[in-house]
Structure formats: C-alpha cells, structure tokens
Design an enzyme around this catalytic site. Structure first.
Site, PDB file in Angstrom:
ATOM      1  N   PRO A   2       0.827  -1.203   0.000  1.00  0.00           N
ATOM      2  CA  PRO A   2       0.000   0.000   0.000  1.00  0.00           C
ATOM      3  C   PRO A   2       0.868   1.262   0.000  1.00  0.00           C
ATOM      4  O   PRO A   2       1.791   1.393   0.808  1.00  0.00           O
ATOM      5  CB  PRO A   2      -0.800  -0.124   1.302  1.00  0.00           C
ATOM      6  N   GLU A   3       0.592   2.171  -0.922  1.00  0.00           N
ATOM      7  CA  GLU A   3       1.303   3.438  -1.004  1.00  0.00           C
ATOM      8  C   GLU A   3       0.371   4.548  -0.531  1.00  0.00           C
ATOM      9  O   GLU A   3      -0.697   4.280   0.010  1.00  0.00           O
ATOM     10  CB  GLU A   3       1.791   3.668  -2.438  1.00  0.00           C
ATOM     11  N   LYS A  58       2.906   7.176   4.600  1.00  0.00           N
ATOM     12  CA  LYS A  58       2.146   5.920   4.596  1.00  0.00           C
ATOM     13  C   LYS A  58       1.749   5.487   6.008  1.00  0.00           C
ATOM     14  O   LYS A  58       1.336   4.349   6.213  1.00  0.00           O
ATOM     15  CB  LYS A  58       2.955   4.826   3.907  1.00  0.00           C
ATOM     16  N   HIS A  93      -4.385 -14.405  10.352  1.00  0.00           N
ATOM     17  CA  HIS A  93      -3.619 -13.183  10.132  1.00  0.00           C
ATOM     18  C   HIS A  93      -4.329 -11.929  10.629  1.00  0.00           C
ATOM     19  O   HIS A  93      -3.894 -10.819  10.324  1.00  0.00           O
ATOM     20  CB  HIS A  93      -3.291 -13.044   8.646  1.00  0.00           C
ATOM     21  N   ARG A 265      13.553  -2.746  -9.064  1.00  0.00           N
ATOM     22  CA  ARG A 265      12.120  -2.560  -9.284  1.00  0.00           C
ATOM     23  C   ARG A 265      11.855  -2.351 -10.771  1.00  0.00           C
ATOM     24  O   ARG A 265      12.644  -1.735 -11.478  1.00  0.00           O
ATOM     25  CB  ARG A 265      11.596  -1.353  -8.497  1.00  0.00           C
TER      26      ARG A 265
END
Length: 275
Positions: A2-3, A58, A93, A265
């Site tokens: 998540p950004e 974030k 989780h 990346r």
C-alpha cells in the site's frame, strides 16, 4: 505494498466510523509485527475517544487524549471496518481488533511487515516521532513544488525515478505512481535527477499531484492484497498509462511500452513520449 493513495483511501474510509467514538477495548492477538506491539496498548486505549485520524506519508495517526497510536500497513496489511453484531471469528492473520460500540476496526497482515506503535502525548508532537521526522513533504501540501524538487536534486546523479522513490523529498510516490507521474510529465525515468530542468520539475510536481489524486478517487491500486476499509479493491491500475503494460501500445502514441529494472524494481515508460 500500500502506497499513499491506498493509505489515504483507508483513512477516508475509517475516519467517519472512529472519529468521536470511544474504544471499548482492544484485542491484541499478535505481540510481534514488524516491531513489537507496545505492551499495555489495550490499557492505554480503553475508553479513549478517537479525536482525529491523520495520515503522514504511509502512516496512519489515530489521536486520543493521551497520545497517538500509529499504524503502518507494511506490504500486505489492511484495516477493515466490520459490524460488531455478527463479527467474523478472527482468522490466522487478523492480529488486532479495536472494538467500538457498533463496529470493530480489524488489522490484518499476512506477512507481518506492518506495525502498530504508541506515541504518548508527553513525548511531544507525533510528527517528531523518529519514523516521521525525516519524511519528505506531503505531495498535496503547498511546500511541494517544482522548485523544491529542482533545488533538492542539484548535483545528484541518481535517476529521477529513484529520487522520487527515496521519500526524502516527497512522500508516498511509490513504484506505480512514480512511473505514471513521469509519463504524464514526459520525463524518461532514467534521466539523472540533477539534469532535469526547473520547468520539467514543475510539470512533474503537477503530474505527481494529479496521478495521486486520480488514484485516490479510484480507490487506489490493487495488484495483490490491498482492499479498502470496506473490503473493496481499488481499480487505478486498470487506467495506467505505462505501469505493467510492457509491449502494449502507448495510449497516446501507440509506441510499445518498454520495461526496465531500476534499483531492483520494474520501471515502465514510453520511449517516444518520455525524453
């Protein structure tokens, strides 16, 4: 991972449910995430009213009168708002529940690279926390300008894309959004950061804001694990100009999109539109 857009989507989804509500109790089922969950967190938050929910980079910052609890989603974390009546049994989780009167805020993180931390008010402003103090400017703040990017990159030989990802100039521009922003600005991602002119950085600052705003409006990007606080996936990735479109025609000029690797990346760009 998540950004900024995904975290902002989460914040906007959560805030109407928690702001002004009291935490009745906290169930901590996992004591170790990326860092240890603070001992006594449940006691610190019991009967505390959530005053506000902010985002810094974030990180999500939940303010109560005694301080702030800080949440980072890591690579696979989500925060879901669930009804207290008929609450699903916690799965493997599902690590932490913040229980309110009519609903539960549940933190789930399969890979456990996320974090839940506590910053007491007597320690000072939460933005001075060691994890927050050195972050770059917010992309939607007046401080984020092309002039800032230009000044901070003079003499730097690192690529402009890697400079964006570093997070010391501006926060929240992750891999997807860096590729998309550079396309919108017409800048090739391999260009040395120190060689980009001021007018081009001004276009890039505008492109970053526009790209992130579009992503937030579309609920973020769902490549693997991310869902919003309501359990819905984001769909920004469906409208990407270049990201994950290697070999496909550019949406502007029809040139095949190229894929390279920078800093381990994947980077995507149009060799015609980006110079």
């Amino acid at each position: 991972m998540p950004e900024l857009p995904e975290v902002e989507v989460t914040r906007r989804g959560i805030e109407p449910f928690v702001a002004g509500r009291r935490v009745e109790r906290v169930d901590v089922r996992t004591e170790m995430l990326r860092w240890p969950v603070p001992a006594g967190l449940a006691e610190q938050l019991r009967a505390r009213e959530v005053l506000a929910v902010e985002r810094r980079g974030k990180y999500l910052l939940f303010e109560v009168d005694a301080g702030w609890f800080i949440v980072h989603l890591g690579m696979t974390g989500t925060l879901r708002v669930l009804p207290a009546d008929g609450l699903p049994v916690a799965a493997k989780h599902d690590h932490i529940d913040w229980i309110f009167d009519e609903f539960v805020l549940r933190f789930r993180d399969p890979r456990r690279f996320g974090a839940v931390l506590w910053h007491p008010r007597e320690a000072g402003d939460v933005h001075a926390h060691p994890l927050l103090a050195s972050l770059g400017v917010e992309p939607f703040s007046p401080a984020f300008t092309g002039a800032l990017l230009h000044a901070r990159t003079r003499g730097r030989t690192v690529s402009v894309k890697q400079a964006l990802l570093a997070g010391d100039m501006v926060v929240g521009v992750g891999n997807i959004y860096a590729s998309e922003s550079l396309f919108r600005a017409g800048i090739r991602p391999t260009t040395a950061a120190g060689k980009v002119s001021l007018p081009r950085y001004e276009r890039l600052a505008d492109a970053v804001r526009a790209t992130l705003a579009d992503a937030i409006e579309r609920g973020g990007s769902t490549l693997r694990d991310f869902v919003g606080s309501n359990g819905e996936s984001g769909y920004f990735q469906l409208d990407c100009f270049v990201y994950d479109r290697a070999g496909q025609p550019c949406r502007v000029c029809n040139t095949p999109i190229r894929q390279i690797v920078q800093g381990q990346r994947s980077t995507y760009f149009c060799p015609t539109c980006q110079r």
